[in-house]
Design an enzyme around this catalytic site. Structure first.
Site, PDB file in Angstrom:
ATOM      1  N   ASP A  12       0.874  -1.181   0.000  1.00 58.54           N
ATOM      2  CA  ASP A  12       0.000   0.000   0.000  1.00 58.54           C
ATOM      3  C   ASP A  12       0.905   1.222   0.000  1.00 58.54           C
ATOM      4  OD1 ASP A  12      -2.469   1.523   0.365  1.00 58.54           O
ATOM      5  OD2 ASP A  12      -1.713   1.943   2.371  1.00 58.54           O
ATOM      6  N   SER A  13       0.291   2.384  -0.196  1.00 56.71           N
ATOM      7  CA  SER A  13       1.065   3.625  -0.156  1.00 56.71           C
ATOM      8  C   SER A  13       1.578   3.921   1.256  1.00 56.71           C
ATOM      9  CB  SER A  13       0.191   4.776  -0.635  1.00 56.71           C
ATOM     10  OG  SER A  13      -1.012   4.803   0.105  1.00 56.71           O
ATOM     11  N   CYS A  75      -3.769  -0.996  -1.916  1.00 58.56           N
ATOM     12  CA  CYS A  75      -4.085   0.412  -2.166  1.00 58.56           C
ATOM     13  C   CYS A  75      -5.097   0.520  -3.316  1.00 58.56           C
ATOM     14  CB  CYS A  75      -2.798   1.134  -2.532  1.00 58.56           C
ATOM     15  SG  CYS A  75      -3.033   2.876  -2.898  1.00 58.56           S
ATOM     16  N   GLU A 154      -6.058   8.956   9.880  1.00 56.45           N
ATOM     17  CA  GLU A 154      -4.692   8.867  10.409  1.00 56.45           C
ATOM     18  C   GLU A 154      -4.554   9.635  11.726  1.00 56.45           C
ATOM     19  OE1 GLU A 154      -1.459   9.268   7.698  1.00 56.45           O
ATOM     20  OE2 GLU A 154      -2.346   7.834   6.296  1.00 56.45           O
ATOM     21  N   CYS A 186     -11.344   3.056  -0.442  1.00 56.10           N
ATOM     22  CA  CYS A 186     -10.049   3.580   0.006  1.00 56.10           C
ATOM     23  C   CYS A 186      -9.673   2.822   1.276  1.00 56.10           C
ATOM     24  CB  CYS A 186     -10.156   5.078   0.289  1.00 56.10           C
ATOM     25  SG  CYS A 186      -8.660   5.791   1.034  1.00 56.10           S
ATOM     26  N   HIS A 188      -8.396   3.669   3.959  1.00 57.44           N
ATOM     27  CA  HIS A 188      -8.596   4.320   5.255  1.00 57.44           C
ATOM     28  C   HIS A 188     -10.055   4.336   5.717  1.00 57.44           C
ATOM     29  CE1 HIS A 188      -4.616   5.716   4.273  1.00 57.44           C
ATOM     30  NE2 HIS A 188      -4.515   6.421   5.380  1.00 57.44           N
TER      31      HIS A 188
HETATM   32  N1  DGL Z   1      -4.063   3.825   0.157  1.00 62.30           N
HETATM   33  C1  DGL Z   1      -4.731   4.864  -0.585  1.00 62.30           C
HETATM   34  C2  DGL Z   1      -5.938   4.253  -1.304  1.00 62.30           C
HETATM   35  O1  DGL Z   1      -6.524   3.282  -0.873  1.00 62.30           O
HETATM   36  C3  DGL Z   1      -5.121   6.026   0.300  1.00 62.30           C
HETATM   37  C4  DGL Z   1      -3.951   6.851   0.791  1.00 62.30           C
HETATM   38  C5  DGL Z   1      -3.172   7.528  -0.322  1.00 62.30           C
HETATM   39  O2  DGL Z   1      -3.687   8.490  -0.919  1.00 62.30           O
HETATM   40  O3  DGL Z   1      -2.071   7.089  -0.602  1.00 62.30           O
HETATM   41  O4  DGL Z   1      -6.335   4.752  -2.331  1.00 62.30           O
END
Ligand code: DGL
Length: 270
Positions: A12-13, A75, A154, A186, A188
């Site tokens: 993931d990012s 992600c 977060e 997403c 989060h």
């Molecule tokens: N992990 C990203 C997503 O699910 C969210 C956070 C980011 O913008 O990197 O799209």
């Protein structure tokens, strides 16, 4: 050291994909997992498709070098821009979060009016819309970028007036379009599920892409007879591309358990 067999690789990012990790670990408690959070380059959700694709290839290379048996792109933004490309280069199953999330939404939607929320880049890609319409050509898809949900999750601001107001503002248009199902597109957003559910009301079914993906991971491993055979507890490894401190602190809330050890890895050439 005991031979624990090859792990599932998840990237993931940043910390967000730990929501996918948590679902996979819960559904498949015997499986070892190596998780990579690209914390040096987060967020992906504001970046162009080309950049996200390049980052995703870099993350994939790091995980493949660890000898994983399957790749999960946790992600949503990376799934949107890289999932057409990554499998061509890999000799292992590759899953993203969009197809499982879209399929779950199509299965659960009663009237075919499906809302999708995600990062700006995920929504711009229309990846969820395309996946849903491929499976249900008569569906109506309404999508909305909800970028402020990421920092709220977060920061741990997942209840109270601030996230409630943000949710009301973001969801208003979707609710006016009379959606019956809402995809949390997403990593989060599962942390804000209670506020989103409260705002959307009881007539709207929420789809957690992370949860739907864990089912797809289980099905894929079973279908290819790739389940772990070794006895003993699984091994969990956590890799990051920036200093580990914040990842550990914030990530514990996402994962619901302590995270250690955390290893720094270099993606500077990616
Ligand atoms: N992990 C990203 C997503 O699910 C969210 C956070 C980011 O913008 O990197 O799209």
């Amino acid at each position: 050291m005991a031979d624990r067999g090859p792990a599932i690789g998840i990237f993931d990012s940043g910390v967000g994909g730990l929501t996918v990790f948590a679902q996979v670990a819960q559904r498949l408690p015997a499986e070892s997992i190596v998780y990579l959070g690209d914390t040096a380059r987060v967020p992906y959700g504001t970046k162009s498709g080309d950049t996200v694709l390049r980052y995703a290839i870099g993350c994939t290379d790091v995980l493949v070098a660890r000898g994983i048996k399957m790749l999960v792109v946790a992600c949503n933004t990376a799934s949107a821009y890289a999932l057409d490309v990554l499998p061509e280069h890999l000799d292992m199953p590759v899953l993203g979060v969009i197809e499982p999330g879209a399929k779950r939404a199509v299965d659960l939607s009663r009237r075919g009016r499906i809302g999708v929320i995600g990062t700006a880049s995920t929504i711009a890609s229309r990846a969820y819309d395309k996946a849903i319409l491929r499976m249900a050509p008569n569906a109506k898809v309404f999508s909305k970028p909800c970028p402020l949900f990421v920092p709220l999750a977060e920061e741990g601001w997942v209840e109270g007036p601030v996230p409630r107001q943000v949710a009301a503002a973001y969801l208003d248009e979707l609710l006016q379009n009379d959606i019956d199902t809402l995809v949390l597109g997403c990593t989060h957003y599962p942390l804000l599920k209670d506020i989103i559910a409260e705002t959307a009301g009881t007539d709207v079914v929420l789809v957690d892409s992370a949860e739907a993906t864990s089912q797809a991971v289980a099905d894929t491993l079973a279908g290819l007879s790739l389940e772990r055979e070794q006895k003993g507890p699984p091994e969990y490894s956590f890799l990051v591309t920036d200093a580990p401190g914040n990842f550990g602190r914030i990530g514990e809330r996402f994962l619901g358990r302590p995270i250690s050890p955390i290893e720094w890895v270099d993606v500077s050439n990616a």
